[in-house]
Design a protein around this motif. Structure first.
Motif: not given
Length: 190
Positions: A53-71
């Motif tokens: 499972d992967v979750t990406i959290k981002a505020e910017k449309a280009d994902f340049s501030d993405a926080v990614i978590e994988l399990k």
């Protein structure tokens, strides 16, 4: 009254400047977490982890501030050969019974060209956590014609050393390469 109006206008201006952080979840049917090693120095052997499972959290449309978590569930490792899969799950390699989960939690993302990023984070594997840097390619966002949802695509590549994580330490690199190539592809929707 005038002061209250000014305060309300200021509060609305401040809060409207904040954009909501959006959470993107993987489309499991269109995502893959793969790896490859070199066997005997002459052939590439590939596999994947089926359940992750992967979750990406981002505020910017280009994902340049993405926080990614994988399990990922180590017990679902698959190389297309049951005997090899069982050996990889054994204490000789991943010891899936003792260390059932692989995790990655990003700690930063920096630009590396058009839609390319260096993704840093902490990888936990075989009970050992170490920082790693991977290449992240943002492949764009489109509308999925079936679900009508905005769907974004990503590819992550990189190399880790299995011995850094205590995996297969009794097997020399002449048998199984120390370097493990990682290649993950995925589609994500809000």
């Amino acid at each position: 009254m005038k002061k209250l109006s000014i305060l309300l206008v200021a509060a609305v201006a401040v809060f409207s400047s904040f954009k909501a952080i959006e959470t993107w979840k993987q489309d499991k049917a269109h995502s893959r977490l793969g790896f490859s090693v070199t066997h005997l120095g002459i052939s590439e052997q590939t596999g994947f982890i089926k359940d992750f499972d992967v979750t990406i959290k981002a505020e910017k449309a280009d994902f340049s501030d993405a926080v990614i978590e994988l399990k990922a569930d180590i017990a679902t490792i698959n190389t297309g050969m049951d005997m090899r899969d069982n050996h990889l799950k054994s204490p000789d390699f991943f010891d899936a019974a003792k260390f059932p989960t692989l995790t990655f939690i990003s700690t930063g993302i920096t630009g590396a060209g058009a839609n390319k990023y260096k993704l840093t984070g902490n990888l936990t594997l075989h009970g050992i956590t170490k920082p790693v840097t991977l290449d992240l390619l943002y492949k764009g966002t489109t509308t999925n014609p079936m679900s009508k949802a905005a769907t974004s695509g990503f590819q992550v590549t990189g190399v880790i050393k299995r011995t850094d994580f205590g995996v297969g330490t009794n097997f020399p690199t002449a048998v199984v390469s120390d370097e493990v190539a990682i290649k993950a592809d995925g589609e994500f929707s809000k």
